[in-house]
Scaffold this active site. Structure first.
Site, PDB file in Angstrom:
ATOM      1  N   MET A   1       0.836  -1.113   0.056  1.00  0.00           N
ATOM      2  CA  MET A   1       0.033  -0.027  -0.056  1.00  0.00           C
ATOM      3  C   MET A   1       1.031   1.162  -0.039  1.00  0.00           C
ATOM      4  SD  MET A   1      -3.533  -0.836   1.898  1.00  0.00           S
ATOM      5  CE  MET A   1      -2.704  -0.393   3.749  1.00  0.00           C
ATOM      6  N   GLY A   2       2.233   0.978  -0.131  1.00  0.00           N
ATOM      7  CA  GLY A   2       3.031   2.404  -0.406  1.00  0.00           C
ATOM      8  C   GLY A   2       3.368   2.774   0.937  1.00  0.00           C
TER       9      GLY A   2
ATOM     10  N   LEU B   1       6.530   3.374   1.699  1.00  0.00           N
ATOM     11  CA  LEU B   1       7.540   2.137   1.819  1.00  0.00           C
ATOM     12  C   LEU B   1       8.587   2.524   2.863  1.00  0.00           C
ATOM     13  CD1 LEU B   1       8.215   1.488  -1.961  1.00  0.00           C
ATOM     14  CD2 LEU B   1       6.649   0.545  -0.603  1.00  0.00           C
TER      15      LEU B   1
ATOM     16  N   GLY C   1      10.904  -2.739   5.775  1.00  0.00           N
ATOM     17  CA  GLY C   1       9.991  -3.852   5.441  1.00  0.00           C
ATOM     18  C   GLY C   1       9.749  -4.252   4.173  1.00  0.00           C
ATOM     19  N   HIS C   2       9.283  -3.318   3.380  1.00  0.00           N
ATOM     20  CA  HIS C   2       8.846  -3.631   2.193  1.00  0.00           C
ATOM     21  C   HIS C   2       9.984  -4.041   1.001  1.00  0.00           C
ATOM     22  CE1 HIS C   2       5.559  -0.753   3.494  1.00  0.00           C
ATOM     23  NE2 HIS C   2       4.606  -1.590   3.026  1.00  0.00           N
TER      24      HIS C   2
ATOM     25  N   ASP D   1       1.776  -9.355   8.738  1.00  0.00           N
ATOM     26  CA  ASP D   1       0.256  -9.526   8.530  1.00  0.00           C
ATOM     27  C   ASP D   1       0.222 -10.712   8.486  1.00  0.00           C
ATOM     28  OD1 ASP D   1      -0.389  -6.607   8.008  1.00  0.00           O
ATOM     29  OD2 ASP D   1       1.566  -6.811   7.291  1.00  0.00           O
TER      30      ASP D   1
ATOM     31  N   GLN E   1      -3.144 -12.205   7.319  1.00  0.00           N
ATOM     32  CA  GLN E   1      -3.214 -12.054   5.949  1.00  0.00           C
ATOM     33  C   GLN E   1      -2.410 -13.140   5.049  1.00  0.00           C
ATOM     34  OE1 GLN E   1      -2.864  -7.777   4.135  1.00  0.00           O
ATOM     35  NE2 GLN E   1      -0.775  -8.576   3.651  1.00  0.00           N
TER      36      GLN E   1
ATOM     37  N   SER F   1       6.235  -0.368  10.217  1.00  0.00           N
ATOM     38  CA  SER F   1       4.830  -0.257   9.650  1.00  0.00           C
ATOM     39  C   SER F   1       4.596   1.073   9.131  1.00  0.00           C
ATOM     40  CB  SER F   1       3.779  -0.520  10.547  1.00  0.00           C
ATOM     41  OG  SER F   1       2.764  -0.139  10.230  1.00  0.00           O
TER      42      SER F   1
HETATM   43  P1  AMP Z   1       1.361  -2.859   3.608  1.00  0.00           P
HETATM   44  O1  AMP Z   1       1.929  -1.657   2.700  1.00  0.00           O
HETATM   45  O2  AMP Z   1       1.465  -2.522   4.814  1.00  0.00           O
HETATM   46  O3  AMP Z   1       0.104  -3.413   3.172  1.00  0.00           O
HETATM   47  O4  AMP Z   1       2.301  -4.042   3.598  1.00  0.00           O
HETATM   48  C1  AMP Z   1       2.782  -4.717   2.124  1.00  0.00           C
HETATM   49  C2  AMP Z   1       3.496  -5.958   2.412  1.00  0.00           C
HETATM   50  O5  AMP Z   1       4.780  -5.663   3.131  1.00  0.00           O
HETATM   51  C3  AMP Z   1       2.718  -6.970   3.266  1.00  0.00           C
HETATM   52  O6  AMP Z   1       3.171  -8.077   2.563  1.00  0.00           O
HETATM   53  C4  AMP Z   1       3.078  -6.965   4.615  1.00  0.00           C
HETATM   54  O7  AMP Z   1       3.188  -8.197   5.351  1.00  0.00           O
HETATM   55  C5  AMP Z   1       4.669  -6.546   4.292  1.00  0.00           C
HETATM   56  N1  AMP Z   1       5.276  -5.801   5.597  1.00  0.00           N
HETATM   57  C6  AMP Z   1       4.727  -4.806   5.966  1.00  0.00           C
HETATM   58  N2  AMP Z   1       5.606  -4.414   7.325  1.00  0.00           N
HETATM   59  C7  AMP Z   1       6.696  -5.200   7.094  1.00  0.00           C
HETATM   60  C8  AMP Z   1       7.758  -5.480   8.259  1.00  0.00           C
HETATM   61  N3  AMP Z   1       8.191  -4.915   9.123  1.00  0.00           N
HETATM   62  N4  AMP Z   1       8.468  -6.756   7.647  1.00  0.00           N
HETATM   63  C9  AMP Z   1       8.264  -7.412   6.811  1.00  0.00           C
HETATM   64  N5  AMP Z   1       7.258  -7.256   5.943  1.00  0.00           N
HETATM   65  C10 AMP Z   1       6.509  -6.186   6.146  1.00  0.00           C
END
Ligand code: AMP
Length: 280
Positions: free
Chosen positions: A30-31, A33, A36-37, A150, A153, A185
């Protein structure tokens, strides 16, 4: 790095790559970034020759009163970060590109959403599984990488892809954390520096749970109470703290085999989630 905004352009490029015999990996986001992303992009690279990242704040996974409008967005910064991590193509669709006017078809996993976040966020996983199914159909990836942060998810998406016979390999990426242990996050942006420091209690609580379980404590009630105390003492307001079977997500009263723990807690205006395997 290419930036495309339509399903047509995405498909055309992906199909051209496939004709060259290149494997395509997808990283849905969802951007806004963070590291983690970017770790997901690097992992996708290990499993494929071309990496597509989607950036889409998906309206159907937000409930009324949630932060869809406030969700942080930074297209320019995201493109620079995605490129630096080795992304080959970023797909940034509009809402109507993914939800044609009058769209009335959804993908719904029946049971896995009846736990954890799904209880407090009705319809959330319906939105998630619908948009990820659309991304799989549009991008035809051989592999797709999702973060273990997640956790629910990840289970829902695995089940959805399996049930809908979508030929994609789902890869789980480990949780990337701030130095104090807080899981990275996009929503950490909502935290003040004081809240950010206190929010690391979530990871401390999870570690305490693992230590106690390793020391022989088997009562979920005892473990959950001890862990919850760490978070509430730091000023967090718990949405849930559950011990459950890692695949079915069914909660367990006594630890008898593999056990996972997931937490959702509010610090200030941020709702944060985290999880850890307590017993293998
Ligand atoms: P989001 O943009 O929050 O929807 O996350 C997109 C992807 O990045 C999802 O697969 C999340 O599980 C992953 N993600 C988000 N935060 C982290 C993190 N701290 N470590 C690993 N993966 C992450």
């Amino acid at each position: 790095m290419q930036v495309v905004r339509t399903v047509g352009e995405l498909r055309q490029q992906v199909r051209a790559w496939k004709q060259e015999g290149l494997r395509v990996g997808l990283v849905p986001t969802m951007g806004f970034l963070h590291e983690g992303h970017l770790s997901l992009v690097r992992l996708a690279r290990e499993h494929s020759e071309r990496v597509v990242m989607s950036i889409f704040v998906n309206p159907t996974q937000f409930g009324p009163g949630e932060d869809y409008d406030a969700y942080p967005r930074d297209e320019e910064g995201d493109c620079a970060k995605a490129a630096s991590a080795g992304t080959d193509l970023v797909f940034i669709p509009s809402v109507t590109e993914l939800y044609p006017l009058g769209a009335e078809t959804f993908v719904e996993c029946l049971h896995l959403p009846n736990h954890l976040c799904g209880l407090n966020r009705p319809g959330h996983f319906r939105g998630v599984s619908t948009v990820v199914a659309k991304l799989f159909i549009a991008g035809e990836p051989e592999v797709a990488v999702f973060g273990a942060k997640d956790y629910q998810q990840l289970q829902v998406i695995r089940r959805m892809a399996r049930d809908l016979l979508i030929p994609v390999e789902i890869i789980a990426a480990p949780i990337i954390r701030e130095p104090g242990g807080l899981a990275m996050s996009s929503r950490n942006k909502y935290l003040s520096s004081d809240e950010r420091a206190r929010a690391s209690s979530i990871f401390q609580a999870l570690n305490l749970g693992r230590e106690l379980a390793e020391a022989g404590e088997t009562s979920s009630r005892v473990l959950a109470d001890r862990m919850a105390e760490v978070i509430t003492r730091a000023g967090g307001r718990l949405d849930y703290l559950e011990l459950f079977h890692p695949e079915t997500l069914e909660s367990c009263e006594e630890i008898q085999g593999p056990t996972h723990c997931a937490v959702a807690a509010h610090f200030g205006r941020a709702r944060l989630i985290d999880n850890l395997r307590l017993v293998n």
